[in-house]
Enzyme design. Sequence first.
Site, PDB file in Angstrom:
ATOM      1  N   CYS A 266       0.807  -1.228   0.000  1.00 59.06           N
ATOM      2  CA  CYS A 266       0.000   0.000   0.000  1.00 59.06           C
ATOM      3  C   CYS A 266       0.841   1.280   0.000  1.00 59.06           C
ATOM      4  CB  CYS A 266      -0.928   0.021   1.210  1.00 59.06           C
ATOM      5  SG  CYS A 266      -1.752  -1.535   1.514  1.00 59.06           S
TER       6      CYS A 266
ATOM      7  N   HIS B  42      -4.206   7.141   5.961  1.00 64.07           N
ATOM      8  CA  HIS B  42      -4.170   5.871   5.235  1.00 64.07           C
ATOM      9  C   HIS B  42      -5.566   5.251   5.316  1.00 64.07           C
ATOM     10  CE1 HIS B  42      -2.458   2.531   3.184  1.00 64.07           C
ATOM     11  NE2 HIS B  42      -2.728   1.683   4.165  1.00 64.07           N
TER      12      HIS B  42
ATOM     13  N   GLU C 196      -3.641   4.102  13.578  1.00 60.40           N
ATOM     14  CA  GLU C 196      -3.423   5.412  12.969  1.00 60.40           C
ATOM     15  C   GLU C 196      -4.038   6.526  13.808  1.00 60.40           C
ATOM     16  OE1 GLU C 196      -3.437   7.532   8.552  1.00 60.40           O
ATOM     17  OE2 GLU C 196      -4.669   5.744   8.875  1.00 60.40           O
TER      18      GLU C 196
ATOM     19  N   LYS D 110     -10.405   6.837   0.963  1.00 57.73           N
ATOM     20  CA  LYS D 110     -10.605   5.481   0.440  1.00 57.73           C
ATOM     21  C   LYS D 110     -12.077   5.067   0.444  1.00 57.73           C
ATOM     22  CE  LYS D 110      -5.963   3.693   1.329  1.00 57.73           C
ATOM     23  NZ  LYS D 110      -5.308   4.928   1.780  1.00 57.73           N
TER      24      LYS D 110
ATOM     25  N   HIS E 243      -9.460   1.314  -1.931  1.00 54.78           N
ATOM     26  CA  HIS E 243      -8.025   1.267  -1.639  1.00 54.78           C
ATOM     27  C   HIS E 243      -7.306   0.841  -2.912  1.00 54.78           C
ATOM     28  CE1 HIS E 243      -4.206   0.786   0.044  1.00 54.78           C
ATOM     29  NE2 HIS E 243      -4.481   0.095   1.129  1.00 54.78           N
TER      30      HIS E 243
ATOM     31  N   PHE F 111       1.719  -3.296   4.306  1.00 56.51           N
ATOM     32  CA  PHE F 111       2.105  -4.605   4.826  1.00 56.51           C
ATOM     33  C   PHE F 111       3.582  -4.599   5.197  1.00 56.51           C
ATOM     34  CE2 PHE F 111      -1.166  -7.550   2.515  1.00 56.51           C
ATOM     35  CZ  PHE F 111      -2.154  -7.065   3.340  1.00 56.51           C
TER      36      PHE F 111
END
Length: 402
Positions: free
Chosen positions: A156, A290, A301, A323, A328, A388
């Site tokens: 990502c 994010h 977050e 998103k 995403h 990730f």
Amino acid sequence: MKRPVYINDFSLRCILGSDEALVLDSLTNGKRGTFTMYDVAGVMRPAATIDPATLAPVPEQKFDNRVNRLSQAAFSAIENTIRKAVEKFGADRVGIFLGSCDNGSEASMAALKCFKETGAFPEGYILDYQRADFPAQFIAQRFGITGMLSVHSTACASSASAFVSARNNLYAGNCDVAIVGGIDIASLSVILGFASLEAMSDKPTNPFSANRSGLTLGDAAVFFVVTKEPSADLCTAKCEGLKVVGFGESADADHITAPRADGEGAYQAMKAALNDAGLDASQIGYVNLHGTGTELNDAMESRAINRLFGEANHADVPVSSTKALTGHTLGAAGALELAFCCMALKNDVLPAHLFDGVVDPKLPPVHLVKPGETAKDLKYCMSNSFAFGGCNVSLIVENGLA
């Protein structure tokens, strides 16, 4: 020493479209794109995919796949700027830095299906179609670029990592101008993979809600033309004053897929971006989160945001996850959301946070932007990409004319 990167032009294509006025309207008013439902192992799940029938074929047959068709649709709007850059600096002084995760799995899946059914791969099939640098090769071939190619596949954070790489190579003297961005599609293999991780929701993603149940995947292609010095003959009117001034990275080294629960890695990336830009957190006017809508990401977050901006007595900084509007877009997400920050800066608007309005009481409080909420004299925006493996990247973009 500050090492900014100047933005001369950019273009995008996502589920919200490519017309910037329409995209901006969707962002500020919280209008979601049209999501398509897919049957994933008996469960219907949405994805923000672009109808392949709307994408023109790539003339170069070798490169004609869904990924490159989407790239072509996106970079067509900045084709003149790219050609001017090649002419000005020379084909060997233009670098290409992309983030991408799925470059050709559709071709490989079809080839494997053919092999299973017939015992042979289709005529003309080669594994090159799934090489990591395949989309960069396509752009280089299209514009006759012979400079360096660099493709990041850090999940990502891929296109945000590509921005860091572009800055480093510009200042190292390896290129004079960079085409930087990201391209990714929600292919069947990607959808199945995230479903197997139990990370996909069966409803459109609902970030930072008490009812959040996972992410929604999406398609996007986004490209920027950047230099380390201002370039009056390349810079378009919409990009005057825009520069990326803060680049921050960190690595959780905590889990192969899950983020570090306390948000330390996210905090360190944001702090590093602020230090790189020579800014205090109180100077940031907006943060693009994010914000994937998963249980783990939104929890960590919110902790990192609350901690960083709380230390600067700026805990009410406006934040949102776009998103919910675009899905995403994986390897393209960092570049797409940086483009949204650029649009916010030039129009003094704030991208809205679309969710069901049910705030999670377990999360530290953050100021989620309401549809129609505006900014005044917006000068700095931060964009977060947390991937990730704990690959965390935070970028800060400035409107030098504000």
